[in-house]
Design an enzyme around this catalytic site. Structure first.
Site, PDB file in Angstrom:
ATOM      1  N   ASN A 446       0.746  -1.236  -0.113  1.00 52.95           N
ATOM      2  CA  ASN A 446      -0.144   0.079  -0.232  1.00 52.95           C
ATOM      3  C   ASN A 446       0.790   1.218   0.125  1.00 52.95           C
ATOM      4  O   ASN A 446       0.573   2.220   0.707  1.00 52.95           O
ATOM      5  CB  ASN A 446      -1.033  -0.036   1.329  1.00 52.95           C
ATOM      6  CG  ASN A 446      -1.996  -1.136   1.459  1.00 52.95           C
ATOM      7  OD1 ASN A 446      -2.319  -1.537  -0.097  1.00 52.95           O
ATOM      8  ND2 ASN A 446      -2.597  -1.426   2.224  1.00 52.95           N
ATOM      9  N   HIS A 447       1.747   1.339  -0.708  1.00 57.03           N
ATOM     10  CA  HIS A 447       2.710   2.480  -1.099  1.00 57.03           C
ATOM     11  C   HIS A 447       3.084   3.109  -2.409  1.00 57.03           C
ATOM     12  O   HIS A 447       4.071   3.098  -2.717  1.00 57.03           O
ATOM     13  CB  HIS A 447       4.292   2.028  -0.416  1.00 57.03           C
ATOM     14  CG  HIS A 447       4.058   1.626   1.001  1.00 57.03           C
ATOM     15  ND1 HIS A 447       4.915   0.632   1.661  1.00 57.03           N
ATOM     16  CD2 HIS A 447       3.433   1.929   2.078  1.00 57.03           C
ATOM     17  CE1 HIS A 447       4.806   0.470   2.795  1.00 57.03           C
ATOM     18  NE2 HIS A 447       3.634   1.282   3.085  1.00 57.03           N
TER      19      HIS A 447
END
Length: 511
Positions: A446-447
């Site tokens: 989730n980056h």
């Protein structure tokens, strides 16, 4: 008629910081626009947004990947649609980018982004009672806490013992620019409350007369006169005029807005029927993400109640030519098996305990790149997001090496009373087949970042310069995770705060 000095599009991590910094001077009128709801106080925020133990999905954009293994379900791409953005919906990890990360940005010709340049700002922006004052601030707005070794869950303590047993260092402060190793993860939470940037940066200044915040407002595109941005057009057709526009909508939405506005690859815009304002081939390209594999073990249940699933992290180097580490192994607490992503372990009737222990394995220096494009000019339509994970075989090799290391650590005696058997990839998957297993089970950290990357003015693929100003146009900036030229070796929220602090202050000094 100009209505505002600055309009900020996106009320996430960067937008909340920018709103504060750009209204520090009372003679600047600022409008902050957010597509999601605006909860104007902590008391009004939903309980799941405040609870730092598990990321909520109640305020999400609903994005999924357009690529992945053949026959597999699309990969979910969580992004917070709420004032505070993903800082209101994340695991609240507060790990700084490493010195090698910032120095790489500097070495790309981005003046002012080296570690020595940004360390004073990291210290100024944070409150962190742990660690040496040489590296940490004590009275900033970004609140950081960490438990003691006695307070973390038993599996994390066992992982520390296992690291010692195989000669891996255990470190006191993962945010100090010292050797990599296994340590407690600092988190942006206090007393179990996720301290989103809405709580810490935005809410305390909401009563400023020169700041207006509007939630539930979707922006279509930037309004141009020639090559100068003069405002934005909302999805309902309303025009908002401003002297400067700042996009802070993240790695998926900032490039999408630019493309709808006529800033992007000329051929793509022509295919969409968009009038060209500036030919910037890099818009939407260079999408970066940390690929992940969940190494899962059936575990004996425990009565321990840790404050989050993940409390600690091993950072270590797999590739010999890296300047710093390129792998994260993050052990979980003991958790119910239904919290495991369903693509890993389909429901079975022979699960011996109903509880799992996970080692979250991630390549922190991915070579693979994806892209963000549009299939429609409708601002309500999902952008086409291709993560491109494992398009470079090196990344799968790093993650597979991480699974091998995780297996070695879990085999240590410290885990004898905790772990029953491996469930994913499973004991029937030998070492030589790990890379294939990793690729079949695509997930991520989730980056997302890099889709409007910084670069020198003579770099044809750069979208913004070192100050966040969009190249080839006037009056328009992008200030968020999308401008990162190289993905840091850490969860990116603190780095995004730094970007917004640094560039927000610069913009305030100029505007």
């Amino acid at each position: 008629m100009v209505e505002y000095d600055v309009v900020i599009v996106g009320g996430g991590t960067a937008g909340c910081v920018l709103a504060r910094r750009l209204t520090d001077s009372s003679d600047r009128k600022v409008l902050l626009l957010e597509a999601g709801p605006d909860y104007a106080s902590e008391a009004k925020m939903p309980a799941e947004i405040l609870d730092a133990s598990v990321p909520p999905m109640s305020h999400d954009w609903g994005y999924v990947s357009a690529d992945g293994p053949e026959g597999a379900a699309p990969v979910v791409l969580p992004r917070g649609r709420i004032i505070g953005g993903s800082s209101a919906t994340n695991y609240a990890f507060a790990m700084r980018a490493r010195p090698a990360d910032h120095d790489e940005w500097r070495d790309l010709g981005l003046e002012g982004w080296g570690f020595e340049d940004v360390l004073p700002l990291y210290k100024e922006m944070e409150t962190d009672a742990g660690g040496s004052a040489e590296w940490h601030g004590r009275d900033g707005l970004f609140e950081v806490s960490r438990p003691t070794w006695e307070q973390i869950a038993e599996p994390a303590r066992a992982f520390a013992d296992a690291c010692r047993a195989v000669g891996l260092p255990v470190v006191d402060d993962v945010n100090a620019p010292t050797e990599a190793g296994f340590g407690i993860v600092p988190r942006n939470q206090v007393g179990g409350v996720r301290r989103s940037l809405a709580l810490s940066y935005l809410n305390p200044v909401r009563d400023r007369v020169n700041l207006e915040v509007r939630g539930d407002v979707l922006v279509d595109r930037v309004l141009f006169e020639g090559i100068r941005a003069v405002g934005v057009v909302l999805a309902d057709g309303e025009e908002v005029r401003a002297r400067r526009v700042v996009l802070a909508s993240g790695a998926f939405n900032s490039p999408a807005i630019l493309l709808r506005s006529g800033v992007g690859p000329e051929a793509d815009l022509e295919a969409l029927g968009v009038r060209l304002v500036a030919d910037r081939p890099g818009v939407g390209r260079n999408l970066m993400e940390h690929p992940v594999f969940w190494n899962i073990y059936s575990a004996r249940p425990t009565d321990e109640q840790p404050d989050t699933i993940f409390q600690s992290c091993l950072s270590t180097k797999i590739s010999a030519n890296e300047a710093d580490y390129d792998l994260h192994l993050i052990p979980s607490s003991i958790l119910p098996a239904d919290m495991v992503p369903p693509q890993y372990v389909p429901p079975t009737t022979d699960h011996p305990t109903g509880f799992d222990f996970v080692v979250f394995v991630s390549c922190m220096r991915p070579r693979s790149r994806g892209r963000v494009t549009l299939s429609s000019l409708d601002p309500k339509a999902m952008p086409v997001i291709e993560l491109g994970l494992y398009s470079e075989p090196h990344d799968a090799w790093v993650v597979a090496e991480g699974v091998r290391l995780a297996r070695r650590l879990v085999a240590q005696s410290a885990f004898a009373d905790l772990v029953v058997a491996e469930r994913a990839p499973g004991i029937d998957v030998p070492d030589e087949e790990l890379e294939a297993a990793v690729i079949r089970n695509v997930t991520h950290y989730n980056h997302p970042s890099g889709t409007c990357r910084m670069g020198r003015a003579d770099d044809p693929d750069a979208v913004v310069d070192a100050s966040g100003s969009v190249l080839g146009v006037e009056g328009l900036s992008v200030i968020d995770a999308s401008i990162m030229p190289v993905l840091p070796r850490v969860p990116i929220n603190p780095t995004t705060v730094l970007i917004a602090e640094k560039l927000g202050r610069q913009l305030a000094a100029q505007a």
